[in-house]
Structures are given as structure tokens and as C-alpha cells.
Design an enzyme around this catalytic site. Structure first.
Site, PDB file in Angstrom:
ATOM      1  N   SER A 241     -13.035  -4.113   0.467  1.00 48.42           N
ATOM      2  CA  SER A 241     -11.825  -4.127   0.007  1.00 48.42           C
ATOM      3  C   SER A 241     -10.445  -5.124   0.195  1.00 48.42           C
ATOM      4  O   SER A 241     -10.117  -4.680  -0.492  1.00 48.42           O
ATOM      5  CB  SER A 241     -11.977  -2.239   0.632  1.00 48.42           C
ATOM      6  OG  SER A 241     -11.718  -2.529   1.640  1.00 48.42           O
TER       7      SER A 241
ATOM      8  N   LYS B  14      -7.638  -1.856   6.371  1.00 38.09           N
ATOM      9  CA  LYS B  14      -6.283  -2.278   5.711  1.00 38.09           C
ATOM     10  C   LYS B  14      -5.335  -2.057   5.901  1.00 38.09           C
ATOM     11  O   LYS B  14      -5.105  -2.501   7.125  1.00 38.09           O
ATOM     12  CB  LYS B  14      -6.659  -0.745   4.971  1.00 38.09           C
ATOM     13  CG  LYS B  14      -7.466   0.370   4.779  1.00 38.09           C
ATOM     14  CD  LYS B  14      -8.208  -0.161   2.952  1.00 38.09           C
ATOM     15  CE  LYS B  14      -9.188   0.237   2.264  1.00 38.09           C
ATOM     16  NZ  LYS B  14     -10.062   0.269   2.514  1.00 38.09           N
TER      17      LYS B  14
END
Lengths: 201, 201
Positions: B120, B157
Site C-alpha cells: 500500500s 500509512k
DNA sequence: TTTAATAGTAAACATCTGTTTACCATAATC
DNA sequence: GATTATGGTAAACAGATGTTTACTATTAAA
């Protein structure tokens, strides 16, 4: 693995802290001093327990405490250099900025660290300022990431073998791929990039 | 820094090799044995020269040899964990897979290593299998890369602050950005990602 | 030629260091 | 209640270890 009592944990912490602070283990008497024990037999009981429980091992000789690798992983020390070295570096070599600790499994004959300059390989997760571990040698397989010397300058690129030539491929569309015809003297392979350290995310 | 004579370099190499092999320095007599000297005065002369030239320092006590940091950089040992720990880890903690050596400047209270799962964050040069160094704490600034716990699962993230909410932004268009309204109980910040190790390029 | 540095030898000595013997107290387990 | 484990005390001892004194040889530099 058996758990440790609070006192045993104190001894273990002291041993690890001494190693980290000054680079060699404490003596039995230094452990006494640190824990407020007046008898070396007491400290020795703790060391015996730590050894029995597998946290340390003790060889014969002064300060011969060895900490188990899962508690203090073995390190290799790789030289950080400004330029690609011509051969394995001696400890006293002045070309080395510093010898940095890395996991022991990253070690190998003649390996060195090089700082990446530029953004040509960001598509492969290699960024400006990263330190790459280089396994030196003149050979690499198609598709491997290498350090090449182009006109004496080190560059990190992915090696692609094409008919009659190799290409040094960037993974950033803003950078060109360099095509190298066989036998071109001003391009040579310094080694393969095997691991990477990034100081600052 | 003055250069070393060949014999002095042999002594230095032996000291470094002993440290790497077994975790504690050699005694003067062990240096004699290794170099074929029959007199401890000889080994002592070499150690005195290495100290005068700045390669080592010697404290009082047995085996009290300390190697200069540019020759053997100080290490911190960070725990590699499978799950985000609730607090600083004890040396004997069983949650730790291994304690890995990293450059000392990466150390800090409670820091740990976590293996990245998934792609990601490839846009930010963080790839599947990388180990990230996490500086634990519930706060981070807008734009920083963080480890968050979402329904108990760790995710790496970039944190973005928006009016009334924060977003956990992927840097791969194939992955969604997670929007977190204030006060949502099942999302919490474990810490900031500060450094990175990649075993295999 | 002289001086200084390096590299070594031998022997002796002081200190550091680990280990052992013998004992005691407390707490946990059986 | 007995046993075991943990945690400690004191003292003595043996060996490891570092340092010192005194000396010699070789090489390099002045």
C-alpha cells in the site's frame, strides 16, 4: 524459555547496558556493585540462572559473558564510503566515513555501504539519501539492481541484458536508461545491491 | 589520524575479530597467543600505539578495550515484533522475535521494528517485507508516515489531517485511503515510522 | 653517526577476577 | 511439615590478567 525473576532481569539489563555503553561485559564484582550485593556468590547465582535459562553463556576467563543472539543480534560492520572502493577495505582505511552496524546476515566479503544520490530508482523503492549494501563483483544477472561506474561515477540502476549490449535501466520515467555496448571501457560493474538502510522516512 | 604499521593493524584486526566472534575483547595474553608473541610487553606496546593513534581506548580492568566508533559504529538493538507492543519491551519479553542491531542513532525509548505487509505504500518507497523502525506514541504530525491500529491490525500509512477527521492515506492508487472520524475507538496511532531496513533488494 | 621509533624478550609483581565452601533467610511447592 | 528454589552473606583461594622494570635488535630519520 523460562521466564526471569525481577532480580535476574536486573542482572541481564545491567549486562546489556554495560555492553552497549562501553563495548565489553561486566565482571562478577561489577555486577555486585551495580546491584548492591556484598558477595560475589550472589551475583554468580544470578549468572548461573541466566545461563541455565538460556539468556547468556559463559566461557572461561574474565568477563567472558556472551549474550544469546535473539536478545542481542549479531552485527556485521560495513564501511560507508564516499566512492566505490577498489577492493576490500582495511579497518584503518581512511576512505571509510564510518563502519555501521547492520544485521550479521548482511555481511559478506568486501561488502560496503554507499549513499544513493538522486531519484532515478524511486520506482524500485530506492530513494535519494538511502544507504545501499553492495556485494562487490563484476557480474550480475539480468534484472538485478547494481552499482555501476559510468565515467568513474557510481550509479545505481537495474541491469538488463539485451542482444549485444546491456542496459542500465532507471525506474523513474524522468531518467534515461543507459545503453552500454560490449567492451565499452568507461562503464564497469562495481557490484550488486543486496540490502538497504533508510535513516529517515 | 596517523597510519598503522602492519603489525599494529594485525593487532587491531584481531581485536575486532574477537569482538565479532564472541562478543568480548581479548586479553593481552590472548593477543600474544594470536600474534606469536612470547612477552606481554610486546602486545602492550602495540595496544599503547593503537591508543595513542586513536583507534582504541583502554580503561582499567581486564579486557577493557574499547574500539573507536568510526571503526565499529555504536549499535542500538531494536526488537522485531509480530504485533505492535503495548509498551516498551523487556529484554526477556517473549513477544520479540529477535533484537536486531541498527545504527545507534536509530535508537530511542521504546522503539521497535515491524515488518511491512502489503504494497500500500510503495509510492513512498516502503515495500512488502521491509522492516520499519517505529517511534511509539499517540501523536503524529500531518504528512508523517505512521503505524496505526485499525481493528487491532497494524497498518503503515501517511497521516493527513482534514477538518474534523484524519485520513490514513496509501501511496499506491490500488489501495484506499481510510478516513477516520474523531473519537472512533477502533483506530489508534501506534507510532511514527522513522527509519527502514530492507533485507533484500 | 646519532637518535628515535618500532618491535621484541624475560621476569617479577600487583591487581583483578572467577570460583568454591559453608552458611542463612524467605517463599513457593508438594 | 518437608523440600526446593531463590536470594543472599562471608571468607578464602586459585588463576587470569595488566603493568612494570630492564634489556636487546632493527629500521628509519635527522
Amino acid at each position: 524459555m523460562e521466564g526471569l525473576t525481577p532480580r535476574q532481569e536486573e542482572v541481564l539489563d545491567f549486562v546489556l547496558e554495560a555492553l552497549e555503553r562501553r563495548g565489553y561485559p561486566p565482571s562478577v564484582r561489577e555486577i555486585c556493585d551495580a546491584l548492591g550485593l556484598s558477595s560475589t556468590r550472589g551475583a554468580l547465582r544470578h549468572l548461573e540462572a541466566l545461563e541455565r535459562k538460556g539468556f547468556i553463556s559463559r566461557a572461561s576467563g574474565a568477563r567472558a559473558i556472551q549474550v544469546r543472539d535473539t536478545l542481542r543480534g549479531a552485527a556485521a560492520y560495513l564501511p560507508l564510503v564516499g566512492e566505490v572502493p577498489a577492493g576490500p577495505l582495511r579497518h584503518a582505511s581512511e576512505e571509510v566515513e564510518e563502519w555501521l552496524p547492520v544485521p550479521a546476515r548482511w555481511g559478506g566479503e568486501g561488502r560496503f555501504l554507499l549513499r544513493v544520490r538522486g531519484e532515478s530508482m524511486v520506482g524500485d523503492g530506492i530513494r535519494d539519501g538511502d544507504l545501499v549494501v553492495v556485494d562487490p563483483g563484476p557480474e550480475a544477472r539480468d534484472g538485478e539492481v547494481v552499482v555501476a561506474l559510468v565515467d568513474g561515477e557510481a550509479t545505481v540502476k537495474r541491469l538488463r541484458r539485451r542482444k549485444g549490449a546491456v542496459e542500465l535501466e532507471a525506474s523513474n520515467p524522468d531518467y534515461p536508461t543507459l545503453r552500454v555496448e560490449k567492451g565499452e571501457a568507461e562503464v564497469r560493474l562495481a557490484g550488486r545491491v543486496v540490502s538497504l538502510l533508510r535513516d529517515r522516512v
